[in-house]
Design an enzyme around this catalytic site. Structure first.
Site, PDB file in Angstrom:
ATOM      1  N   GLY A  26     -15.374 -57.618 -14.143  1.00  0.00           N
ATOM      2  CA  GLY A  26     -14.104 -57.136 -14.709  1.00  0.00           C
ATOM      3  C   GLY A  26     -12.945 -57.950 -14.165  1.00  0.00           C
ATOM      4  O   GLY A  26     -11.859 -57.426 -13.906  1.00  0.00           O
TER       5      GLY A  26
ATOM      6  N   ARG B  27      -7.166 -54.945 -14.296  1.00  0.00           N
ATOM      7  CA  ARG B  27      -6.155 -54.657 -13.257  1.00  0.00           C
ATOM      8  C   ARG B  27      -6.763 -54.748 -11.859  1.00  0.00           C
ATOM      9  O   ARG B  27      -6.227 -55.420 -10.973  1.00  0.00           O
ATOM     10  CB  ARG B  27      -5.560 -53.260 -13.477  1.00  0.00           C
ATOM     11  CG  ARG B  27      -4.518 -53.198 -14.574  1.00  0.00           C
ATOM     12  CD  ARG B  27      -4.017 -51.775 -14.765  1.00  0.00           C
ATOM     13  NE  ARG B  27      -5.055 -50.954 -15.362  1.00  0.00           N
ATOM     14  CZ  ARG B  27      -5.189 -50.736 -16.675  1.00  0.00           C
ATOM     15  NH1 ARG B  27      -4.325 -51.261 -17.505  1.00  0.00           N
ATOM     16  NH2 ARG B  27      -6.153 -49.996 -17.142  1.00  0.00           N
TER      17      ARG B  27
ATOM     18  N   ALA C 127     -17.952 -45.813  -4.524  1.00  0.00           N
ATOM     19  CA  ALA C 127     -16.729 -45.185  -4.013  1.00  0.00           C
ATOM     20  C   ALA C 127     -15.715 -45.026  -5.132  1.00  0.00           C
ATOM     21  O   ALA C 127     -15.196 -46.015  -5.650  1.00  0.00           O
ATOM     22  CB  ALA C 127     -16.131 -46.041  -2.900  1.00  0.00           C
ATOM     23  N   ALA C 128     -15.435 -43.780  -5.508  1.00  0.00           N
ATOM     24  CA  ALA C 128     -14.428 -43.523  -6.538  1.00  0.00           C
ATOM     25  C   ALA C 128     -13.049 -43.927  -6.050  1.00  0.00           C
ATOM     26  O   ALA C 128     -12.137 -44.103  -6.847  1.00  0.00           O
ATOM     27  CB  ALA C 128     -14.424 -42.044  -6.907  1.00  0.00           C
TER      28      ALA C 128
ATOM     29  N   HIS D 255      -2.042 -40.125 -12.837  1.00  0.00           N
ATOM     30  CA  HIS D 255      -2.339 -41.563 -12.980  1.00  0.00           C
ATOM     31  C   HIS D 255      -1.553 -42.164 -14.135  1.00  0.00           C
ATOM     32  O   HIS D 255      -1.047 -41.431 -14.992  1.00  0.00           O
ATOM     33  CB  HIS D 255      -3.836 -41.794 -13.223  1.00  0.00           C
ATOM     34  CG  HIS D 255      -4.661 -41.715 -11.976  1.00  0.00           C
ATOM     35  ND1 HIS D 255      -5.170 -40.524 -11.511  1.00  0.00           N
ATOM     36  CD2 HIS D 255      -5.039 -42.671 -11.084  1.00  0.00           C
ATOM     37  CE1 HIS D 255      -5.842 -40.749 -10.389  1.00  0.00           C
ATOM     38  NE2 HIS D 255      -5.779 -42.039 -10.098  1.00  0.00           N
TER      39      HIS D 255
ATOM     40  N   LYS E 202      -5.236 -44.911 -17.955  1.00  0.00           N
ATOM     41  CA  LYS E 202      -6.495 -44.375 -17.403  1.00  0.00           C
ATOM     42  C   LYS E 202      -7.275 -43.626 -18.484  1.00  0.00           C
ATOM     43  O   LYS E 202      -6.697 -42.840 -19.228  1.00  0.00           O
ATOM     44  CB  LYS E 202      -6.208 -43.460 -16.206  1.00  0.00           C
ATOM     45  CG  LYS E 202      -7.481 -43.018 -15.509  1.00  0.00           C
ATOM     46  CD  LYS E 202      -7.217 -42.503 -14.110  1.00  0.00           C
ATOM     47  CE  LYS E 202      -8.489 -42.012 -13.444  1.00  0.00           C
ATOM     48  NZ  LYS E 202      -9.474 -43.084 -13.239  1.00  0.00           N
TER      49      LYS E 202
END
Ligand code: NAD
Length: 275
Positions: free
Chosen positions: A8, A12, A123-124, A156, A160
């Protein structure tokens, strides 16, 4: 030198990761992947991230021609892409730091299988502060027990695509575990309220999501009792902190035995708590 592949890479977080890797000694980006058809394919990953050229072109397959020259992959993409990258890393036998959120049960199964031979961090949220909040939420839930109603609020940016955020779910899971229940299996999560809802079910954990503008990420866990309220809040003001945390996680993961690890392992904040 720890060689990183960024999945990715034009996104961002991908760009933030490429910039973060450039700030840390001992790590280098040697591969960068984007979805097939992305307009930046073939361009230099450093330039796409707004910096100097790295001599690494964005490619659409990590294990295609000339691919595979990396030690660990950092994946902040989409759930479907993460599944593809997990399969590729399994073929190549490379560890991964996975920050993608909204992952489903199919991911949990695939990750458990892959972790038999690979080290993975799932890990979120890769920020130090959020992982500290997870530990604080467990402490608060264990101390307050049934005396407090638990509600999680998150906010957020307008782009999102999943709700509630992976971090909000992680906070809810941390509270649930400390209260001796399972957020999913015991059905204690309340994800929407509209119309005649009736009174709040005892022992439930409520989630609310705000979306708008450029909010990098805000989370509050509320413990609401009779006559008092405890609030544990984290506010991210720059996604640079997630990228710095992910690079730190990659450095920690290098050379670790196979298994699924969390940011709390990386930060030494105690073993409990999943993604
Ligand atoms: P984004 O949309 O800006 O970036 C995602 C990128 O992945 C895009 O450039 C997209 O083209 C690319 N992509 C899609 N399919 C692909 C494929 N098959 N192969 C390679 N690349 C592919 O989104 P973002 O804001 O960077 O967030 C990405 C993910 O990271 C989301 O799930 C988000 O919730 C999560 N996130 C996690 C943390 C954390 O701390 N763990 C922090 C921020 C965001």
């Amino acid at each position: 030198m720890l060689k990183l592949a960024i999945a990715g890479a034009a996104g961002r977080m991908g760009c933030a990761l490429i910039r973060a890797a450039g700030r840390v000694d001992g790590v280098t980006v040697t591969a960068a992947v984007e979805r097939a058809g992305h307009p930046a394919l073939g361009e230099d990953a450093g330039a796409v991230a707004g910096g100097a050229d790295l001599g690494v072109a964005l490619q659409s397959k990590i294990d295609g021609d000339g691919g595979g020259d990396f030690d660990l992959m950092l994946d902040f993409t989409t759930p479907a892409a993460t599944m593809e990258h997990l399969a590729a890393c399994r073929r190549l036998q490379r560890g991964m730091v996975i920050g993608t959120t909204g992952l489903g049960d199919d991911f949990d199964t695939a990750a458990r299988d892959a972790a038999a031979t690979l080290p993975l961090i799932v890990a979120a949220n890769t920020s130090v502060g959020v992982n500290l909040c997870l530990a604080l939420v467990e402490t608060a839930a264990a101390a307050l027990g049934a005396r407090a109603d638990v509600e999680i609020i998150e906010a957020h940016h307008r782009h999102k695509v999943d709700a509630p955020s992976g971090t909000a779910l992680a906070l809810g899971r941390a509270a649930a575990e400390a209260l001796g229940v399972d957020l999913g299996a015991d059905g204690v999560g309340v994800f929407a309220r509209h119309g005649h809802t009736g009174p709040r079910p005892a022992g439930s954990i409520g989630f609310s999501s705000v979306r708008g503008g450029d909010i990098a990420g805000e989370h509050t866990a509320l413990f609401i009792g009779d006559g008092e309220r405890v609030e544990i809040t984290h506010r991210a003001t720059d996604r640079r902190l997630f990228a710095d945390g992910a690079i730190k996680a990659a450095q920690w993961l290098a050379g670790k035995p196979p298994g699924i690890y969390t940011m709390r392992d990386v930060l030494g904040l105690g073993a409990r708590g999943g993604r």
